[in-house]
Design an enzyme around this catalytic site. Structure first.
Site, PDB file in Angstrom:
ATOM      1  CE  LYS A 172      79.608  18.060 -44.969  1.00  0.00           C
ATOM      2  NZ  LYS A 172      79.848  18.805 -46.212  1.00  0.00           N
TER       3      LYS A 172
HETATM    4  C1  PLP Z   1      80.324  20.416 -45.896  1.00  0.00           C
HETATM    5  C2  PLP Z   1      81.170  21.129 -44.932  1.00  0.00           C
HETATM    6  C3  PLP Z   1      80.917  22.452 -44.544  1.00  0.00           C
HETATM    7  C4  PLP Z   1      79.903  23.340 -45.198  1.00  0.00           C
HETATM    8  O1  PLP Z   1      78.675  22.817 -45.386  1.00  0.00           O
HETATM    9  P1  PLP Z   1      77.697  23.330 -46.557  1.00  0.00           P
HETATM   10  O2  PLP Z   1      76.388  22.858 -46.043  1.00  0.00           O
HETATM   11  O3  PLP Z   1      78.103  22.622 -47.814  1.00  0.00           O
HETATM   12  O4  PLP Z   1      77.795  24.793 -46.642  1.00  0.00           O
HETATM   13  C5  PLP Z   1      81.707  23.008 -43.562  1.00  0.00           C
HETATM   14  N1  PLP Z   1      82.714  22.335 -43.002  1.00  0.00           N
HETATM   15  C6  PLP Z   1      83.006  21.071 -43.364  1.00  0.00           C
HETATM   16  C7  PLP Z   1      84.124  20.362 -42.691  1.00  0.00           C
HETATM   17  C8  PLP Z   1      82.266  20.442 -44.357  1.00  0.00           C
HETATM   18  O5  PLP Z   1      82.588  19.207 -44.748  1.00  0.00           O
END
Ligand code: PLP
Length: 402
Positions: free
Chosen positions: A186
């Site tokens: 992210k």
């Molecule tokens: C990455 C992501 C999540 C979940 O995040 P995690 O930290 O990997 O559990 C939820 N929604 C979207 C759109 C994402 O890209």
């Protein structure tokens, strides 16, 4: 998008504070922690950056969605409207609470189509969950109007759009609740982590308790704390929070680089006759983590994707065929394939996803390619990449025209 490209001294400094005290947990051990409260500090800083009253850190973005839904009182049998194009965490979090995911079409924004949302509302609907995929947002004004009219909760999944804005407000802060992920890919990362933001004090209190076994966090003896309701463990550790705190201080720098790289790439691809770009709702500013563009047909998009990869233009995603982000790949959801018995409310309430018509989503997803914007590209790399991608797309579209 990736904050993992830019680790450095800030993250190390905060980590060292935690390691030197040895207190890896966010609660208690007051005497040992040398005054360091990394999770608390991150929460304050993040709430401030997001212009909201409250932030609750948790262990992942998926946990953030689960905690956010729970904090708003969503439970068994309640319907939550979500898009066909998203990460699997959307339906995972909804179903973890026994609530029912209601999948509806996306439009040329690659996010929830407000008309489809409206058509899906029933007397069981409690929440609308737009997902701001690949750095850009849903039409939040239209969704907010629908939610106000039907008294629904608007929960923004801003996991992929940290730093983007809508009419000047940070994405995630527009709805009743907003969720973020700090997983390893992210915009900023702490390895694993997530956050819920809200201006609603009750939701904050509920989230604070729910993510820590229902503890009311009154007093300073964990063993003596009350438990007004049941909860779970979705806590973040001080180690993860320390890394996140360091990363947060780089957010504006990361966004500026993304914008620069995105803009150069977009200017180049914009010259190619036949390429169009994803629609960004009026008043919206992307976080520039991806450049999303359309080809005139699914066949051409597929060809273009293959050609780009073969030519070494990496980081291009054709989500239509991807097993993780689009309904086409979610056989386990369509079959309701749990390890054990699924909640009866989910079994009874879920639409038949084998036969549901998502041709409007297919129309946009089939033609879309998403290009990840990297921070590490230097000028020359970026220029070469832009040239290479343009000439490949030009070639494919030209062949199509003759
Ligand atoms: C990455 C992501 C999540 C979940 O995040 P995690 O930290 O990997 O559990 C939820 N929604 C979207 C759109 C994402 O890209």
């Amino acid at each position: 998008m990736p904050g993992f490209e830019v680790f450095g001294s800030e993250e190390n400094k905060h980590l060292k504070d935690v390691m030197d005290s040895g207190v890896l947990m966010r609660y208690g051990f007051d005497g040992m922690r040398n005054g360091h409260w990394k999770a608390l500090e991150f929460e304050k800083a993040f709430a401030h950056r997001m212009q909201t009253d409250h932030c609750q850190l948790v262990s992942s973005g998926t946990a953030a969605l689960t905690v956010a839904l729970a904090s708003a009182g969503i439970g068994a049998g309640d319907e939550v409207i979500m898009p066909t194009f998203t990460f699997v965490a959307s339906f995972e979090s909804i179903m973890a609470l026994g609530a029912v995911p209601v999948l509806v079409d996306i439009d040329d924004t690659l996010t929830l189509d407000p008309k489809a949302v409206k058509a899906a509302i029933t007397d069981k609907t409690r929440c609308v969950m737009p997902v701001h995929m690949c750095g850009s947002m849903a039409d939040l004004d239209a969704l907010k109007a629908i939610c106000d009219e039907h008294q629904l909760i608007l929960l923004e999944d801003a996991c992929q759009a940290l730093g983007g804005t809508y009419h000047g407000k940070p994405l995630g802060s527009v709805g009743n609740l907003g969720c973020f992920s700090f997983d390893f890919v992210k915009t900023i990362t702490c390895g694993e982590g997530g956050a819920v933001i809200t201006n609603n004090e009750n939701y904050k209190i509920n989230a604070d308790r729910y993510q820590d076994h229902g503890h009311d966090h009154i007093g300073n003896d964990r063993g003596a704390e009350g438990h007004p309701h049941l909860g779970y463990n979705f806590r973040i550790s001080e180690l993860h929070a320390a890394v996140g705190l360091g990363q947060l201080s780089r957010l504006d720098e990361i966004l500026a680089i993304q914008q620069k790289h995105y803009t150069e790439m977009r200017n180049a691809l914009g010259q190619v006759n036949g390429i169009s770009f994803r629609r960004v709702p009026e008043g919206g500013v992307e976080n520039y983590s991806f450049l999303n563009f359309y080809l005139p047909s699914a066949q051409l998009a597929k060809e273009a994707h293959t050609a780009l990869l073969e030519a070494g233009v990496d980081g291009c995603f054709y989500w239509f065929d991807n097993s993780w982000h689009y309904i086409n790949g979610w056989q386990h959801l369509k079959d309701l394939q749990g390890l054990g018995k699924m909640p009866q409310e989910v079994q009874d309430g879920i639409q038949d996803l084998h036969s549901a018509d998502f041709s409007s989503s297919d129309h946009w997803m089939g033609r879309n390619i998403s290009m990840l914007i990297k921070l590490g590209w230097d000028e020359e790399e970026l220029l070469n990449r832009a040239k290479k991608a343009s000439s490949i797309l030009e070639g494919i579209l030209q062949k199509d025209r003759v």
